[in-house]
Design a protein around this motif. Sequence first.
Motif, mmCIF file in Angstrom:
data_model
loop_
_atom_site.group_PDB
_atom_site.id
_atom_site.type_symbol
_atom_site.label_atom_id
_atom_site.label_comp_id
_atom_site.label_asym_id
_atom_site.label_seq_id
_atom_site.Cartn_x
_atom_site.Cartn_y
_atom_site.Cartn_z
ATOM 1 N N LYS A 294 0.810 -1.211 0.000
ATOM 2 C CA LYS A 294 0.000 0.000 0.000
ATOM 3 C C LYS A 294 0.849 1.270 0.000
ATOM 4 N N GLN A 295 2.086 1.180 0.434
ATOM 5 C CA GLN A 295 2.932 2.355 0.533
ATOM 6 C C GLN A 295 3.707 2.542 -0.767
ATOM 7 N N GLU A 296 4.149 3.756 -0.974
ATOM 8 C CA GLU A 296 5.006 4.060 -2.120
ATOM 9 C C GLU A 296 6.157 4.932 -1.649
ATOM 10 N N ARG A 297 7.239 4.899 -2.386
ATOM 11 C CA ARG A 297 8.378 5.747 -2.046
ATOM 12 C C ARG A 297 9.056 6.202 -3.331
ATOM 13 N N TRP A 298 9.710 7.346 -3.255
ATOM 14 C CA TRP A 298 10.501 7.857 -4.377
ATOM 15 C C TRP A 298 11.925 7.361 -4.221
ATOM 16 N N VAL A 299 12.464 6.839 -5.305
ATOM 17 C CA VAL A 299 13.856 6.388 -5.289
ATOM 18 C C VAL A 299 14.567 6.983 -6.500
ATOM 19 N N TYR A 300 15.888 7.086 -6.380
ATOM 20 C CA TYR A 300 16.702 7.591 -7.484
ATOM 21 C C TYR A 300 17.395 6.424 -8.177
ATOM 22 N N ARG A 301 17.332 6.418 -9.488
ATOM 23 C CA ARG A 301 18.017 5.414 -10.290
ATOM 24 C C ARG A 301 18.939 6.129 -11.289
ATOM 25 N N ASP A 302 20.192 5.714 -11.331
ATOM 26 C CA ASP A 302 21.163 6.335 -12.230
ATOM 27 C C ASP A 302 21.246 5.571 -13.542
ATOM 28 N N ARG A 303 21.353 6.334 -14.639
ATOM 29 C CA ARG A 303 21.532 5.738 -15.961
ATOM 30 C C ARG A 303 22.745 6.383 -16.624
ATOM 31 N N TYR A 304 23.595 5.564 -17.226
ATOM 32 C CA TYR A 304 24.807 6.067 -17.854
ATOM 33 C C TYR A 304 24.726 5.833 -19.356
ATOM 34 N N ASP A 305 24.862 6.917 -20.145
ATOM 35 C CA ASP A 305 24.899 6.818 -21.605
ATOM 36 C C ASP A 305 26.314 7.140 -22.071
ATOM 37 N N SER A 306 26.953 6.182 -22.742
ATOM 38 C CA SER A 306 28.332 6.366 -23.197
ATOM 39 C C SER A 306 28.363 7.136 -24.517
ATOM 40 N N TYR A 307 29.344 8.059 -24.642
ATOM 41 C CA TYR A 307 29.521 8.845 -25.863
ATOM 42 C C TYR A 307 30.896 8.586 -26.470
ATOM 43 N N ARG A 308 31.501 7.446 -26.144
ATOM 44 C CA ARG A 308 32.821 7.095 -26.660
ATOM 45 C C ARG A 308 32.834 7.073 -28.193
ATOM 46 N N MET A 309 31.856 6.400 -28.795
ATOM 47 C CA MET A 309 31.835 6.267 -30.257
ATOM 48 C C MET A 309 31.648 7.612 -30.942
ATOM 49 N N LEU A 310 30.917 8.533 -30.324
ATOM 50 C CA LEU A 310 30.748 9.860 -30.910
ATOM 51 C C LEU A 310 32.090 10.570 -31.024
ATOM 52 N N PHE A 311 32.929 10.489 -29.971
ATOM 53 C CA PHE A 311 34.245 11.111 -29.993
ATOM 54 C C PHE A 311 35.135 10.454 -31.046
ATOM 55 N N VAL A 312 35.036 9.128 -31.179
ATOM 56 C CA VAL A 312 35.841 8.416 -32.175
ATOM 57 C C VAL A 312 35.436 8.837 -33.588
ATOM 58 N N ILE A 313 34.139 8.943 -33.847
ATOM 59 C CA ILE A 313 33.648 9.325 -35.183
ATOM 60 C C ILE A 313 34.102 10.733 -35.531
ATOM 61 N N VAL A 314 33.992 11.664 -34.564
ATOM 62 C CA VAL A 314 34.431 13.047 -34.818
ATOM 63 C C VAL A 314 35.926 13.082 -35.088
ATOM 64 N N ALA A 315 36.709 12.298 -34.360
ATOM 65 C CA ALA A 315 38.160 12.250 -34.576
ATOM 66 C C ALA A 315 38.486 11.738 -35.978
ATOM 67 N N ILE A 316 37.786 10.708 -36.427
ATOM 68 C CA ILE A 316 38.011 10.169 -37.776
ATOM 69 C C ILE A 316 37.659 11.204 -38.842
ATOM 70 N N LEU A 317 36.545 11.910 -38.650
ATOM 71 C CA LEU A 317 36.149 12.947 -39.611
ATOM 72 C C LEU A 317 37.173 14.072 -39.666
ATOM 73 N N LEU A 318 37.727 14.448 -38.505
ATOM 74 C CA LEU A 318 38.753 15.493 -38.491
ATOM 75 C C LEU A 318 40.022 15.037 -39.203
ATOM 76 N N LEU A 319 40.395 13.764 -39.023
ATOM 77 C CA LEU A 319 41.567 13.230 -39.735
ATOM 78 C C LEU A 319 41.357 13.270 -41.236
ATOM 79 N N LEU A 320 40.158 12.909 -41.679
ATOM 80 C CA LEU A 320 39.854 12.960 -43.111
ATOM 81 C C LEU A 320 39.891 14.396 -43.624
ATOM 82 N N SER A 321 39.328 15.311 -42.838
ATOM 83 C CA SER A 321 39.339 16.722 -43.272
ATOM 84 C C SER A 321 40.762 17.264 -43.296
ATOM 85 N N GLU A 322 41.599 16.828 -42.329
ATOM 86 C CA GLU A 322 42.998 17.275 -42.319
ATOM 87 C C GLU A 322 43.722 16.804 -43.576
ATOM 88 N N THR A 323 43.456 15.561 -43.982
ATOM 89 C CA THR A 323 44.079 15.026 -45.198
ATOM 90 C C THR A 323 43.632 15.799 -46.428
#
Length: 335
Positions: A294-323
Motif C-alpha cells: 500500500k505504501q510508495e516511495r521515491w527512489v533515485y536510479r542512475d543511468r549512464y549513456d556512453s559517448y565514446r563512439m561519438l568522440f571516435v567518429i568526430v576524430a576520424i572525420l577530423l583526420l579525413l578533413s585534415e588530409t
Amino acid sequence: MSQFFHITFSEPWWLLLLLGIPVLVWSYVHYFRKRTPIMWINGYVAPTKSSLLHFSPPDYLFAIRLLVLLLIILALANPQLKYRNKIRLPYSTTDIIFALDASKSMLIEDLKPNRSEALKSVLNRFVALRMEDRIGMVLYAGESINWCPLTKNSQQLLQSINTMQNNKLNDGTAIGSGLVTAIKALQNSKVKSKVIVLLTDGENNAGIIDPLLAAQFAQRLQIKIYTISIGRTGFAPMSLKDLQGNTYYQKVYCTINEPVLKKIAQITGGNYFKATNVVTLRKVYNQINQMETKQERWVYRDRYDSYRMLFVIVAILLLLSETILKMTVLRTWPS
C-alpha cells in the motif's frame, strides 16, 4: 523523469595523457615551427621568424591533429552522461509469517503434482515479489514449529520452503497451535504492518488451543491474518509407500471448516480465500501481495549513456578533413 545529469568518465586514468599535450604544443612552437620556411602553393609564404600572430598552413594542420589526439584520449576515458531519474516504486515494510499446514494430507494430488509441491512453487514466486520485507515460516501438523525465523535472506527462506516436507511433526491439523507459534514469531516485531498467511487443507483436530482464541490474541497485537483453504472437499487420491517402498494410492476424505477460517480472518481484519487448483492458489497469493503493498516511495536510479563512439567518429572525420585540406587549400612546399 530526469532530474539532472553530469559528465563522468568510466576509465579516467586515460586522462593523464592530456598532460602530454602542452609538451607537444611547446615542442611545435619552439622547434618544429622554426625548422624551415614553408611556401603555401596558393601564394602565401610563411615568415622565416616564428610569430604567434601569424599562422601558416602547418599551424592549422597541427591544431587539427592536436584536436584529434584530444578526442582520442577522451574516447579512451569513455565519457558518459550520468542521468539521475526519480521514480516512484511500490514499497512495503511488512513482517510476514507463512503458517503452513504440513500434515500428511498435503500430499493429496488434487493439485498437481500434489498440494505441497504446488504450494512451494507459488510461495517461491511470492517471496520474489517481497524482497523488502522480512518473511518467516511456521509449520504445523499435530504440533507446530518455527521452521524459519523472520528474515530478509531470501535464499535461506526458499531453502526452508523447499525442505518443508522434511519435518518430523506428528500428524494432525493443529491450526490453533500453528497460529500461536506464528504470533510468537511476530510479537517482538517493531513494524506497523504484521501479517500471518495461514494455509490449511483440513479442520482443526489436534492441539489444545482454540483457533478463534488465537485469532483474538493476534487481534490484540494488531496482527492481520489471511486464511486460505487449499484443495477440494470429499474423497481425493493420496500416494503412500508400502514396506517395500512401492507407491500405492489411497482415497482420503477431506473436510475444511470454512466458517472458522472466515471468522479468524474477520476477527483480525484479514480475508478468507479458497484455492481448489494451482491457478486460483497463485491468484490468492497475488491478491495478498497487492493488498499488502500500500505504501510508495521515491527512489533515485542512475543511468549512464556512453559517448565514446561519438568522440571516435568526430576524430576520424577530423583526420579525413585534415588530409583533404593538406592536399588542397592548405597545400605547402615542402609538404
